[in-house]
Design an enzyme around this catalytic site. Structure first.
Site, PDB file in Angstrom:
ATOM      1  N   ARG A 110      -0.213   7.871   1.946  1.00 26.95           N
ATOM      2  CA  ARG A 110      -0.878   8.413   0.448  1.00 26.95           C
ATOM      3  C   ARG A 110      -2.125   9.401   1.289  1.00 26.95           C
ATOM      4  NH1 ARG A 110      -0.663   5.599  -4.708  1.00 26.95           N
ATOM      5  NH2 ARG A 110      -2.510   4.900  -3.984  1.00 26.95           N
ATOM      6  N   THR A 114      -5.278  13.167  -3.379  1.00 26.33           N
ATOM      7  CA  THR A 114      -4.345  13.619  -3.643  1.00 26.33           C
ATOM      8  C   THR A 114      -3.338  12.893  -4.160  1.00 26.33           C
ATOM      9  OG1 THR A 114      -2.891  13.896  -2.040  1.00 26.33           O
ATOM     10  CG2 THR A 114      -4.799  16.212  -2.286  1.00 26.33           C
ATOM     11  N   ASP A 206      -3.591  -3.468  -0.904  1.00 23.22           N
ATOM     12  CA  ASP A 206      -2.870  -2.238  -0.553  1.00 23.22           C
ATOM     13  C   ASP A 206      -1.850  -3.338   0.583  1.00 23.22           C
ATOM     14  OD1 ASP A 206      -2.368  -0.746   2.313  1.00 23.22           O
ATOM     15  OD2 ASP A 206      -3.689   0.772   1.219  1.00 23.22           O
ATOM     16  N   ASP A 209      -1.977  -3.032   4.856  1.00 14.37           N
ATOM     17  CA  ASP A 209      -3.425  -3.804   5.029  1.00 14.37           C
ATOM     18  C   ASP A 209      -2.981  -5.015   5.677  1.00 14.37           C
ATOM     19  OD1 ASP A 209      -4.679  -1.360   5.767  1.00 14.37           O
ATOM     20  OD2 ASP A 209      -5.854  -0.717   3.612  1.00 14.37           O
TER      21      ASP A 209
END
Ligand code: PRP
Ligand code: URA
Length: 215
Positions: A110, A114, A206, A209
């Site tokens: 991603r 945006t 995340d 991560d």
């Protein structure tokens, strides 16, 4: 959303073990090693449900007592397609159930500004058109990555596609199911929504991560 889910091809998991493991995943104190194991275990438990409609055929088996007809999973071949990176975490759980499945990869990240997906890799088992394809990604947030991944698989000839995620936001779930109304979507837990950074709330942070110990 509840009524919408009931009318669609969306399966929201309610199994106590899956719910328990998702709570452990969310916990900020869960370290990389445990997080990775949990994602794999949830992948297996959800895979058990997602593959419950695999076609069977009867074969003759000889038991120590007598010959009999007994069901085995029939010819349809499977492909597991993780969306990189985080989708990789669910693959071994599915392979524990279906060790002969082939594995494709779709690379998307991603864009941090945006939030739109950017494609960087696509390699799928060939031929893909005859396979039952299970796309894995722990997180369905805006739905952009999932929609792009399914579109890419279809462009390569994939037809019979299922999507599996551990946590979904209503926004992404609606977007994916409206783009592909015939596709079965398996969700571990449906969360509240997205925050201003398009992260799922409450979510787990995340996923990539936390699986790979980056950041
Ligand atoms: C995460 C996640 C999904 C995507 C979901 O990947 O694993 O692929 O974001 O967001 P969306 O529904 O809004 O598209 P990310 O882009 O962080 O890449 P990574 O797995 O490599 O960390
Ligand atoms: N990607 C993640 O890993 N987590 C989110 O909450 C949203 C996108």
């Amino acid at each position: 959303m509840k009524e919408y889910v009931e009318k669609s091809n969306i399966f929201i998991n309610t199994h106590p073990l899956v719910q328990h493991k998702i709570s452990m995943l969310r916990d900020i104190h869960t370290g990389t090693n445990e997080f990775r194991k949990l994602v794999e275990e949830i992948g297996m438990l959800m895979g058990y449900e997602a593959l419950s409609d695999l076609p069977l055929e009867e074969v003759e088996i000889e038991t120590p007592i007598e010959k009999c007809k007994s069901p085995v999973v029939s010819g349809r071949k499977l492909a597991i397609v993780p969306i990189l990176r985080a989708g990789l975490g669910m693959v071994n759980g599915l392979l524990a159930l279906t060790p002969t499945a082939k594995v494709g990869h779709i690379g998307l990240y991603r864009d941090p500004k945006t939030h739109n997906p950017v494609e960087y890799y696509c390699k799928l088992p060939d031929p893909i058109n005859e396979r039952i394809i299970v796309v894995t990604d722990p997180m369905l947030a805006t739905g952009g990555s999932a929609c792009d991944a399914v579109r890419m698989i279809r462009e390569h000839g994939g037809v019979n596609i299922k999507f599996m995620c551990i946590i979904a936001a209503p926004e992404g779930l609606r977007r994916l199911s409206e783009a592909f109304p015939d596709m079965q979507i398996y969700v571990g837990h449906l969360d509240k929504g997205l925050n201003e950074n398009a992260y799922i709330v409450p979510g787990l942070g995340d996923a990539g991560d936390r699986i790979f110990g980056t950041k």
